[in-house]
Design a protein around this motif. Sequence first.
Motif, PDB file in Angstrom:
ATOM      1  N   PRO A 184       0.834  -1.214   0.000  1.00  0.00           N
ATOM      2  CA  PRO A 184       0.000   0.000   0.000  1.00  0.00           C
ATOM      3  C   PRO A 184       0.863   1.255   0.000  1.00  0.00           C
ATOM      4  CG  PRO A 184       0.002  -1.025   2.173  1.00  0.00           C
ATOM      5  CD  PRO A 184       0.758  -1.956   1.251  1.00  0.00           C
ATOM      6  N   HIS A 185       0.290   2.332  -0.498  1.00  0.00           N
ATOM      7  CA  HIS A 185       0.973   3.618  -0.482  1.00  0.00           C
ATOM      8  C   HIS A 185       1.107   4.068   0.970  1.00  0.00           C
ATOM      9  CE1 HIS A 185       0.172   4.777  -4.912  1.00  0.00           C
ATOM     10  NE2 HIS A 185       0.098   3.459  -4.762  1.00  0.00           N
ATOM     11  N   GLU A 186       2.236   4.712   1.294  1.00  0.00           N
ATOM     12  CA  GLU A 186       2.497   5.137   2.662  1.00  0.00           C
ATOM     13  C   GLU A 186       2.552   6.655   2.767  1.00  0.00           C
ATOM     14  OE1 GLU A 186       5.842   3.294   4.609  1.00  0.00           O
ATOM     15  OE2 GLU A 186       5.592   1.492   3.380  1.00  0.00           O
ATOM     16  N   LYS A 187       2.071   7.155   3.905  1.00  0.00           N
ATOM     17  CA  LYS A 187       2.166   8.581   4.203  1.00  0.00           C
ATOM     18  C   LYS A 187       3.579   8.878   4.675  1.00  0.00           C
ATOM     19  CE  LYS A 187      -2.594   9.211   5.762  1.00  0.00           C
ATOM     20  NZ  LYS A 187      -3.424   9.580   6.927  1.00  0.00           N
ATOM     21  N   SER A 188       4.223   9.843   4.046  1.00  0.00           N
ATOM     22  CA  SER A 188       5.571  10.249   4.441  1.00  0.00           C
ATOM     23  C   SER A 188       5.548  11.709   4.868  1.00  0.00           C
ATOM     24  CB  SER A 188       6.545  10.073   3.273  1.00  0.00           C
ATOM     25  OG  SER A 188       6.600   8.722   2.875  1.00  0.00           O
ATOM     26  N   ASP A 189       6.235  12.007   5.945  1.00  0.00           N
ATOM     27  CA  ASP A 189       6.323  13.370   6.456  1.00  0.00           C
ATOM     28  C   ASP A 189       7.129  14.217   5.475  1.00  0.00           C
ATOM     29  OD1 ASP A 189       7.184  15.736   7.806  1.00  0.00           O
ATOM     30  OD2 ASP A 189       6.977  14.725   9.739  1.00  0.00           O
ATOM     31  N   PRO A 190       6.583  15.333   4.998  1.00  0.00           N
ATOM     32  CA  PRO A 190       7.307  16.181   4.033  1.00  0.00           C
ATOM     33  C   PRO A 190       8.651  16.677   4.545  1.00  0.00           C
ATOM     34  CG  PRO A 190       5.011  16.873   4.188  1.00  0.00           C
ATOM     35  CD  PRO A 190       5.235  15.851   5.264  1.00  0.00           C
ATOM     36  N   LYS A 191       8.768  16.961   5.854  1.00  0.00           N
ATOM     37  CA  LYS A 191      10.043  17.426   6.404  1.00  0.00           C
ATOM     38  C   LYS A 191      11.099  16.325   6.303  1.00  0.00           C
ATOM     39  CE  LYS A 191       7.603  19.862   9.835  1.00  0.00           C
ATOM     40  NZ  LYS A 191       7.314  19.924  11.226  1.00  0.00           N
ATOM     41  N   VAL A 192      10.701  15.111   6.593  1.00  0.00           N
ATOM     42  CA  VAL A 192      11.634  13.984   6.507  1.00  0.00           C
ATOM     43  C   VAL A 192      12.037  13.757   5.050  1.00  0.00           C
ATOM     44  CG1 VAL A 192      11.881  11.486   6.849  1.00  0.00           C
ATOM     45  CG2 VAL A 192      10.756  12.885   8.594  1.00  0.00           C
ATOM     46  N   MET A 193      11.079  13.834   4.144  1.00  0.00           N
ATOM     47  CA  MET A 193      11.372  13.643   2.720  1.00  0.00           C
ATOM     48  C   MET A 193      12.347  14.698   2.211  1.00  0.00           C
ATOM     49  SD  MET A 193       9.907  10.923   1.900  1.00  0.00           S
ATOM     50  CE  MET A 193      10.398  11.076   0.217  1.00  0.00           C
ATOM     51  N   GLU A 194      12.150  15.948   2.625  1.00  0.00           N
ATOM     52  CA  GLU A 194      13.045  17.022   2.187  1.00  0.00           C
ATOM     53  C   GLU A 194      14.446  16.812   2.735  1.00  0.00           C
ATOM     54  OE1 GLU A 194      14.640  20.073   0.219  1.00  0.00           O
ATOM     55  OE2 GLU A 194      12.678  19.165  -0.115  1.00  0.00           O
TER      56      GLU A 194
END
Length: 147
Positions: A61-71
């Motif tokens: 399944p698609h997962e929610k990722s925190d934008p701050k962590v991704m950046e």
Amino acid sequence: MASTHPDTIQPGQPPPQACSQCKGVRKTFICIQCNNFAFCDECWPKWVLHGDGATGYNGKPHEKSDPKVMERLRRTLDPSVSEAEKDRQLEVDDETTWFGVVRDAAQRESLHDHGRFTMLMSESSDSGQQTGQQYPQLVSFIGQTGK
């Protein structure tokens, strides 16, 4: 016009990204499998690829990722620094080198100990005896340094 939900925005934090669906400016999550689109909590399950039972690559399944962590990951894994800045960073880090492969005059490779581990162990020999714990513990990153 985009709506704002002040209760979901942390003081002193940069404003969150607008939701790709409702365009509302609120806390969003990045979906890597959806080409990095951002979705708020309300819109996440409404997206066809996020519904019950929907799966992405490899059946996951698609997962929610925190934008701050991704950046932070993007900046770490793909830094946009010049070659001169990379060289400067490597020079600054040189004193933290524990060991490395060096070549002698005949171009033979050998392992060179820079003395860092010995220095750390001598600084911490008393504290390890008092606590019964090994300090420092060895962690090693092996691979190309970018140079």
